[in-house]
Design an enzyme around this catalytic site. Sequence first.
Site, mmCIF file in Angstrom:
data_model
loop_
_atom_site.group_PDB
_atom_site.id
_atom_site.type_symbol
_atom_site.label_atom_id
_atom_site.label_comp_id
_atom_site.label_asym_id
_atom_site.label_seq_id
_atom_site.Cartn_x
_atom_site.Cartn_y
_atom_site.Cartn_z
ATOM 1 N N ALA A 115 1.059 -1.181 0.072
ATOM 2 C CA ALA A 115 -0.022 -0.041 -0.056
ATOM 3 C C ALA A 115 0.881 1.281 0.178
ATOM 4 C CB ALA A 115 -0.931 -0.096 1.201
ATOM 5 N N GLY B 22 0.761 -5.057 1.084
ATOM 6 C CA GLY B 22 -0.498 -4.943 0.485
ATOM 7 C C GLY B 22 -0.298 -5.704 -0.992
ATOM 8 N N GLU C 122 -0.470 -9.154 -0.061
ATOM 9 C CA GLU C 122 -1.965 -9.759 0.485
ATOM 10 C C GLU C 122 -2.566 -9.712 -0.913
ATOM 11 O OE1 GLU C 122 -2.011 -6.095 3.232
ATOM 12 O OE2 GLU C 122 -3.317 -7.493 4.346
ATOM 13 N N GLU D 267 4.727 -4.534 7.254
ATOM 14 C CA GLU D 267 3.879 -3.687 8.219
ATOM 15 C C GLU D 267 4.577 -3.153 9.535
ATOM 16 O OE1 GLU D 267 2.753 -5.908 5.960
ATOM 17 O OE2 GLU D 267 1.080 -5.350 4.997
HETATM 18 C C1 HXC Z 1 4.917 4.378 -1.660
HETATM 19 C C2 HXC Z 1 6.601 3.561 -2.883
HETATM 20 C C3 HXC Z 1 6.600 2.252 -2.219
HETATM 21 C C4 HXC Z 1 5.365 2.265 -1.324
HETATM 22 C C5 HXC Z 1 8.054 2.172 -3.339
HETATM 23 N N1 HXC Z 1 7.880 3.131 -3.431
HETATM 24 N N2 HXC Z 1 7.322 1.275 -2.637
HETATM 25 N N3 HXC Z 1 5.903 4.546 -2.448
HETATM 26 N N4 HXC Z 1 4.574 3.138 -1.018
HETATM 27 N N5 HXC Z 1 5.129 0.945 -0.616
HETATM 28 C C6 HXC Z 1 8.487 4.221 -4.371
HETATM 29 C C7 HXC Z 1 9.584 4.784 -3.590
HETATM 30 O O1 HXC Z 1 9.345 6.004 -2.671
HETATM 31 C C8 HXC Z 1 10.360 5.426 -4.914
HETATM 32 O O2 HXC Z 1 9.872 6.661 -5.262
HETATM 33 C C9 HXC Z 1 10.049 4.292 -5.987
HETATM 34 O O3 HXC Z 1 8.964 3.572 -5.593
HETATM 35 C C10 HXC Z 1 11.404 3.261 -6.253
HETATM 36 O O4 HXC Z 1 11.526 2.719 -4.910
HETATM 37 P P1 HXC Z 1 12.868 2.589 -4.084
HETATM 38 O O5 HXC Z 1 12.750 2.612 -2.773
HETATM 39 O O6 HXC Z 1 13.764 3.803 -4.631
HETATM 40 O O7 HXC Z 1 13.365 1.525 -4.990
HETATM 41 P P2 HXC Z 1 14.359 0.415 -4.129
HETATM 42 O O8 HXC Z 1 15.509 1.162 -3.388
HETATM 43 O O9 HXC Z 1 14.826 -0.510 -5.178
HETATM 44 O O10 HXC Z 1 13.786 -0.223 -2.961
HETATM 45 C C11 HXC Z 1 12.463 -1.244 -3.537
HETATM 46 C C12 HXC Z 1 11.879 -1.760 -2.122
HETATM 47 C C13 HXC Z 1 11.638 -0.091 -1.331
HETATM 48 C C14 HXC Z 1 12.676 -2.438 -1.398
HETATM 49 C C15 HXC Z 1 10.425 -2.042 -2.516
HETATM 50 O O11 HXC Z 1 10.787 0.686 -2.019
HETATM 51 C C16 HXC Z 1 10.530 -0.617 -0.228
HETATM 52 O O12 HXC Z 1 11.035 -1.070 0.980
HETATM 53 N N6 HXC Z 1 9.106 -0.105 -0.479
HETATM 54 C C17 HXC Z 1 8.306 -0.306 0.632
HETATM 55 C C18 HXC Z 1 7.820 -1.666 0.784
HETATM 56 C C19 HXC Z 1 6.762 -1.781 2.118
HETATM 57 O O13 HXC Z 1 7.102 -1.341 3.243
HETATM 58 N N7 HXC Z 1 5.570 -2.085 1.817
HETATM 59 C C20 HXC Z 1 4.578 -2.484 2.632
HETATM 60 C C21 HXC Z 1 3.775 -1.195 2.811
HETATM 61 S S1 HXC Z 1 2.576 -1.397 3.972
HETATM 62 P P3 HXC Z 1 10.748 7.808 -5.590
HETATM 63 O O14 HXC Z 1 9.679 9.011 -5.790
HETATM 64 O O15 HXC Z 1 11.647 8.142 -4.580
HETATM 65 O O16 HXC Z 1 11.462 7.330 -6.656
HETATM 66 C C22 HXC Z 1 1.250 -2.088 3.554
HETATM 67 C C23 HXC Z 1 0.283 -2.241 4.310
HETATM 68 C C24 HXC Z 1 -0.982 -2.861 3.640
HETATM 69 O O17 HXC Z 1 1.356 -2.441 2.390
HETATM 70 C C25 HXC Z 1 -2.341 -2.713 4.270
HETATM 71 C C26 HXC Z 1 -2.803 -1.443 4.474
HETATM 72 C C27 HXC Z 1 -4.227 -1.545 5.125
#
Ligand code: HXC
Length: 257
Positions: free
Chosen positions: A62, A107, A110, A130
């Site tokens: 998400a 997400g 999920e 999360e």
């Molecule tokens: C918003 C995201 C994102 C996310 C990546 N991006 N994941 N933006 N939400 N979940 C964006 C980054 O900010 C970045 O934008 C671009 O995508 C590329 O990502 P990078 O981080 O630069 O790439 P990299 O270094 O290769 O790392 C990849 C990654 C990392 C390991 C996947 O992006 C990451 O850890 N993302 C978050 C993963 C996460 O925690 N997901 C779970 C979220 S909680 P810019 O603009 O800087 O280029 C969830 C809850 C669900 O999902 C339930 C809700 C009710």
Amino acid sequence: MTYVELTKKDGFVLLTINRPEALNALNEQVLDDLDEALGMIDEDTRCLVVTGAGTKAFVAGADISVMRTQDRTEAKRFGKKGSEVFRKLEMLPIPVIAAVNGFALGGGFELALACDIRIASQNASFAFPEVTLGITPGFGGTQRIVRLVGPGAGKELLYTARRVKSEEALRLGIVNRVVPQETLLDEVFAMAASIAKNAPIAVRAAKRSVNTGVLCGMDEALAIELENYSNCYETQDQVNAMTAFVSKQEPKPFENK
Ligand code: HXC
């Protein structure tokens, strides 16, 4: 739709989440588009393939920039929206295959879990990050992971946020198969096509038996299976297929009736 593309193939449909600038992260618009796209799956479609655009991410979760500013009420509404869309996906009458082509995090994991079958590329990885962000999964992940891999393995993933690569995901039973990134879609399309050529009413009945039965006790589940099985005897496809076999004729393509 801004972030979701539907591509009609021969008997099945490819749904692509396309927001590469954020590794296909799910914001409100992506969830709305997904909802709209699922509503467009028509009667003729026999299988759905879900994937993410590009070669790096299926869905990286998400959208954290959206969630960061939410309060409890907004978070609950966002969680409910995603949860309902994923349930709609899970309850589609046809099989759904996730082609997991990279990160399936939070997400995104999920979303993959709401599909019937997961095929992963060698570079895919799965995690529930999360708890590193101060939250829990909210789109059904806590419930689906433990039903898929059991409470012990599922809870480890939920509590540790450990990232699992595709080969381990295969061992845990999260994915059915691991294939090279370059051939992922071809392999998934071949599986979709092999489903699409089978008797559609029977395939849908099998999905109904599993999805409903898995939530019941064994006796009720077997009664559900028996009902879905015997209903197939009211179809032309059953008559034609069994007649073709017994009379040693080439079977006709199924007519979905
Ligand atoms: C918003 C995201 C994102 C996310 C990546 N991006 N994941 N933006 N939400 N979940 C964006 C980054 O900010 C970045 O934008 C671009 O995508 C590329 O990502 P990078 O981080 O630069 O790439 P990299 O270094 O290769 O790392 C990849 C990654 C990392 C390991 C996947 O992006 C990451 O850890 N993302 C978050 C993963 C996460 O925690 N997901 C779970 C979220 S909680 P810019 O603009 O800087 O280029 C969830 C809850 C669900 O999902 C339930 C809700 C009710």
